[in-house]
Write an enzyme that holds these catalytic residues in place. Structure first.
Site, PDB file in Angstrom:
ATOM      1  N   CYS A 172       0.856  -1.194   0.000  1.00  0.00           N
ATOM      2  CA  CYS A 172       0.000   0.000   0.000  1.00  0.00           C
ATOM      3  C   CYS A 172       0.897   1.251   0.000  1.00  0.00           C
ATOM      4  CB  CYS A 172      -0.954  -0.076   1.193  1.00  0.00           C
ATOM      5  SG  CYS A 172      -2.188   1.213   1.299  1.00  0.00           S
ATOM      6  N   ASP A 235      -8.610  -2.940  -7.929  1.00  0.00           N
ATOM      7  CA  ASP A 235      -8.175  -1.931  -6.959  1.00  0.00           C
ATOM      8  C   ASP A 235      -8.864  -0.610  -7.284  1.00  0.00           C
ATOM      9  OD1 ASP A 235      -6.719   0.031  -5.488  1.00  0.00           O
ATOM     10  OD2 ASP A 235      -5.011  -1.326  -5.391  1.00  0.00           O
ATOM     11  N   HIS A 268      -7.655  -3.992  -3.834  1.00  0.00           N
ATOM     12  CA  HIS A 268      -6.549  -3.459  -3.059  1.00  0.00           C
ATOM     13  C   HIS A 268      -6.432  -4.256  -1.752  1.00  0.00           C
ATOM     14  CE1 HIS A 268      -3.655  -0.358  -1.977  1.00  0.00           C
ATOM     15  NE2 HIS A 268      -4.177  -0.369  -0.757  1.00  0.00           N
TER      16      HIS A 268
END
Length: 299
Positions: A172, A235, A268
């Site tokens: 991330c 994502d 994600h």
């Protein structure tokens, strides 16, 4: 249940907070004792890696700005020297998920070091999302690169560390840092970036664009080591257009050793085994690719 679907810069309605006992422990030594409550899924059964056969510790060392930077380390027992992997956290800092990743790497023969980039302001692990975002926003590019430099320097002074074999991986927020660090430090031999933002969002303001610089898409030509990017097709914070822009930038720069893998349908955070976003098959495949790259470049 939380639904963490974006890298840094999430929207408030992306989150529903959990206060389960697993995540609400206080500080254990230098770090929050459990998993970040702002992202912990109620039904999560996180991967846990025992420390038997490993040496683990909380340490600290000076950063360029004089701050005493805390870090968690895990390495095999014994004299080594072991290849070093810098582990760059998500926005929640060095909570149990990141510590477990360090132990997983140590089980594979690496000395893993996870610096606490955010604690000049506060430890974000136990905070609610609005506060997490404030804490993370304070960690600017030069501070973070200085912390990486301090980590590399400290590791090079440890007898158990092979300072000539250094990798970096991050998730991330940390995925973006991997691209940046691989473009800045010649000491890094390989990087694996898990769903780190590559370019500004299409609706980013000029201030947001400036705050995020340098963007990986703009520094592809500066990479000093191969980077493997691992991204999810679904994502919501990193559109496929930005992935394709990064692929094109790598191609223009003749960075043929770097590449991006996109997992169909993956959201994600697909590696984060404490979240709803966890996708075990994709996480395992990405981990096997990480190990293959580090095996080739660090051993």
């Amino acid at each position: 249940m939380p639904d963490l679907v974006r890298p840094e810069g999430a929207q408030p309605d992306d989150f529903r907070f959990s206060r389960r006992a697993l995540a609400t422990g206080g500080l254990g030594g230098l770090f929050f004792a459990g998993y970040a409550p702002a992202a912990l899924a109620a039904q999560a059964s996180p991967v846990t890696t025992p420390a038997d056969g490993l040496a683990t510790a909380n340490v600290s060392y000076p950063a360029p700005d004089g701050f005493d930077l805390p870090a968690y380390i895990a390495r095999p027992e014994g004299d080594g020297p072991f290849p070093v992997v810098v582990v760059v956290s998500e926005i929640f800092g060095v909570h149990e998920y990141i510590r477990d990743i360090c132990r997983r790497l140590a089980k594979e023969g690496y000395a893993a070091v996870a610096p606490a980039f955010f604690v000049r302001v506060a430890d974000p692990a136990g905070a609610e999302m609005a506060r997490v975002q404030e804490i993370v926003a304070a960690a600017g590019y030069e501070q973070v690169m200085g912390d990486v430099a301090a980590t590399l320097d400290w590791a090079s002074q440890q007898l158990w560390a092979d300072a000539d074999k250094v990798g970096i991986t991050g998730w991330c927020w940390g995925g973006k840092v991997v691209w940046q660090a691989a473009a800045r430090f010649a000491a890094i031999d390989a990087g694996v970036a898990w769903y780190g933002r590559l370019a500004p969002a299409a609706d980013a303001t000029p201030d947001q664009i400036a705050a995020g610089q340098p963007w990986p898409v703009d520094i592809a030509g500066d990479l000093k080591a191969p980077v493997l990017g691992l991204y999810g097709e679904a994502d919501r914070g990193i559109p496929l257009a930005s992935v394709e822009a990064m692929r094109a930038a790598l191609q223009r720069a003749s960075q043929t050793d770097s590449r991006i893998e996109v997992y169909p349908g993956a959201p994600h955070g697909f590696h984060a085994d404490y979240r709803d976003s966890y996708r075990p098959a994709d996480a395992a495949d990405g981990w096997s690719k990480l190990l293959a790259l580090f095996e080739a470049r660090l051993k």
